[in-house]
Structure formats: C-alpha cells, structure tokens
Design an enzyme around this catalytic site. Sequence first.
Site, mmCIF file in Angstrom:
data_model
loop_
_atom_site.group_PDB
_atom_site.id
_atom_site.type_symbol
_atom_site.label_atom_id
_atom_site.label_comp_id
_atom_site.label_asym_id
_atom_site.label_seq_id
_atom_site.Cartn_x
_atom_site.Cartn_y
_atom_site.Cartn_z
ATOM 1 N N SER A 162 0.755 -1.306 0.074
ATOM 2 C CA SER A 162 -0.281 0.027 -0.160
ATOM 3 C C SER A 162 0.780 1.221 0.140
ATOM 4 O O SER A 162 0.386 2.372 -0.357
ATOM 5 C CB SER A 162 -0.975 -0.102 1.192
ATOM 6 O OG SER A 162 -0.036 -0.178 2.422
ATOM 7 N N CYS A 219 2.937 -7.076 1.807
ATOM 8 C CA CYS A 219 2.102 -6.281 2.846
ATOM 9 C C CYS A 219 1.191 -7.265 3.524
ATOM 10 O O CYS A 219 0.771 -8.244 2.906
ATOM 11 C CB CYS A 219 1.125 -5.508 1.758
ATOM 12 S SG CYS A 219 -0.389 -4.719 2.711
ATOM 13 N N ASN A 220 1.441 -7.324 4.940
ATOM 14 C CA ASN A 220 0.558 -8.486 5.614
ATOM 15 C C ASN A 220 -0.842 -8.421 5.462
ATOM 16 O O ASN A 220 -1.624 -9.327 5.612
ATOM 17 C CB ASN A 220 0.839 -8.266 7.108
ATOM 18 C CG ASN A 220 2.235 -8.454 7.346
ATOM 19 O OD1 ASN A 220 2.730 -9.763 7.766
ATOM 20 N ND2 ASN A 220 3.358 -7.633 7.205
ATOM 21 N N TYR A 233 -4.321 0.478 3.800
ATOM 22 C CA TYR A 233 -5.066 -0.678 3.573
ATOM 23 C C TYR A 233 -5.686 -1.073 4.954
ATOM 24 O O TYR A 233 -6.840 -1.797 4.691
ATOM 25 C CB TYR A 233 -4.333 -1.916 2.969
ATOM 26 C CG TYR A 233 -4.023 -1.627 1.377
ATOM 27 C CD1 TYR A 233 -4.370 -0.236 0.702
ATOM 28 C CD2 TYR A 233 -3.785 -2.758 0.708
ATOM 29 C CE1 TYR A 233 -4.161 -0.194 -0.639
ATOM 30 C CE2 TYR A 233 -3.639 -2.809 -0.717
ATOM 31 C CZ TYR A 233 -3.719 -1.533 -1.282
ATOM 32 O OH TYR A 233 -3.679 -1.359 -2.805
ATOM 33 N N CYS A 246 3.335 -5.998 10.084
ATOM 34 C CA CYS A 246 3.166 -4.871 9.053
ATOM 35 C C CYS A 246 4.452 -4.509 8.426
ATOM 36 O O CYS A 246 5.223 -4.131 9.397
ATOM 37 C CB CYS A 246 2.363 -3.662 9.618
ATOM 38 S SG CYS A 246 2.089 -2.293 8.734
HETATM 39 N N1 DGL Z 1 2.386 -2.292 4.879
HETATM 40 C C1 DGL Z 1 1.101 -3.056 4.959
HETATM 41 C C2 DGL Z 1 1.062 -4.402 5.901
HETATM 42 O O1 DGL Z 1 2.133 -5.007 5.922
HETATM 43 C C3 DGL Z 1 -0.098 -2.253 4.921
HETATM 44 C C4 DGL Z 1 -0.339 -1.036 6.011
HETATM 45 C C5 DGL Z 1 -1.463 -0.336 5.595
HETATM 46 O O2 DGL Z 1 -1.689 0.134 4.435
HETATM 47 O O3 DGL Z 1 -2.526 -0.231 6.468
HETATM 48 O O4 DGL Z 1 0.070 -4.797 6.550
#
Ligand code: DGL
Length: 289
Positions: free
Chosen positions: A8, A70-71, A39, A206
């Site tokens: 994201s 991205c998790n 996200y 994250c």
């Molecule tokens: N970096 C992302 C993750 O690993 C998303 C963070 C987000 O956009 O809320 O979840």
Amino acid sequence: MALGVFDSGVGGLSIHRALAETFPAADLIYLADQAHAPYGSRSGEDIVALTRQGCEHLFARGANLVILACNTASAIALRTLQQSWLPEVRERLGRPVNILGIIVPTIEEATGKLWRDHAEPVSPRPKNVHAIAVFATRATVASRVYEIEVDKHRQDIAAFSEACTHLARLIEDDTPREVLKSVIEDHVANATRRIGRAPDEAILGCTHYEIVADLFAEALPPGTPLIHQPTAVSQALKRYTDRHLEYDIGHSAKRDFFTTGSGGLTGDLVETFWGAPLTLQPLQLTPSI
Ligand code: DGL
C-alpha cells in the site's frame, strides 16, 4: 521479465531491500498504492480489488512473480486472488505468473515448521506457552491469521495480536520519531497487558513497522527476539524460485519504483531506513473502486 513487489505504501521497501540482496541480478519493480493507503482500515472487498489492480499492473509491466510485501493484502486478498483470479490471468497472458504473500514464511520462521506440517491438537493445552506479540494493522488483526496459523503448527506457542491502527499512516506521513516512539510504547504496553507478562518474542506484522524496528526494540524488554520478516520472506522466495524455474524474474538488475500517489522523494524516515534518498515515480492506474 521481473519480480514485482507490491504494498500500500513505503512499508514494502523493507521486503524489497532483502529481496534485492538475495536476488541481486533480478529486475525489481516496486509499486506503492499510496493513493489508497492505508489498507489496514479498509474493507476486505476494497483490499482484494486494490491488490488485484496493483498485481494486474505489475504483470502488465513484465512481472512474472508478484510478492505482496504487505501483511494486510497477504491476509485478506491473497487466497481469493490465487483461487479465483490467477487462472484467468495465466490464460490471458499465456505465461506462468504467480502471486505470493509474506505470512506463510513468517509463520514458518516463527514456528520452525513447514506450512504443510500441522501439529496434533494437544489436550489440555500446555500452560506456559511461548508468547509471540504480533503488531499489525486492524485488518490483519481482525483476520486472526497469526493466531490461527501459529495454533495449527505449534500448540506450545501462541500469538497475541495488537492492532496498531494508525501507525502505518503515521509512518507514511513521515511523523517525527518522538511521536512514533510514544505510539509504539503504548502498543507494546497493550500487548504486554493482553499476554499478562512481557512477550517472549515479537513479529512486526506490518511491513511499515520494519522502518521503525529500532523503536519497537527499545519499547520491548531488552533482548526480546524480533522475527525478521524481510529475511524470512527472501529466503523462502529463494527456495521457491530454485524449485520453480518457470518464473523468469529478469537478469539486468533494474530497479523501478512507482506509486499511485503523487510521487517524489519518500521522506526522512524512509531515507534513514533506506540509507539514501529514494524517489517514487507517479503512475496513473484506472480506478477499480
Ligand atoms: N504495510 C502493510 C502491511 O504490511 C499495510 C499497511 C496499511 O496500508 O495499512 O500490512
């Protein structure tokens, strides 16, 4: 042909950096969907539609494998896209393409078990479980993916997730470190309360949080082991590409960085983490939501 890396926003750069070290000759295309970040506070439907749109673009640019760095996208969108979208994409493009997430390698690293090796349920459950604090977005925490998957693999380990609802946005906004420090201290205190004692280990679930991993390390009791998601992911991908020679990920060491946002320099937090200034090129994608 290339390896696509999708997030994201800037968090996926932590995964990108490890991939670039493991695959120095590969052509890497990074796409940050900053127009729709974060996200973690979006609906599942949005996360699936946006992740599909990002992957479609990366495939169109020549990526054969896309890593969801991205998790949130890995927890919410990956399985749906693999099952109900990829077969059609492969047919349309006439070449082998795949999307891989980052949660499987993280669970494997945390449990020391391969994904397919499930544990026999133990009854009664062991009392003194090894407690892993997982810091993640609201959507990842709501999916309970870490709790469920750790439990399937090891019954002497338990995951306790803490939703750090605003943290990815604060990192995207290049918030001063003193502010981030106190937000992170509050989340570590919440996780500690939930477990009933300090965690034995932690996962930054994250990819944005890796950019401030030092602040998490300071907030946790000294010496708390942190599972390093970028290393787990890049090693798992190495094993995967060694087994799947059908995916050509390029050989010219090209590095392209795109964003659906306004583009430009990424800011002080990322520059410190990255070790050099980094510019994302703006890109217009046809809106899908
Ligand atoms: N970096 C992302 C993750 O690993 C998303 C963070 C987000 O956009 O809320 O979840």
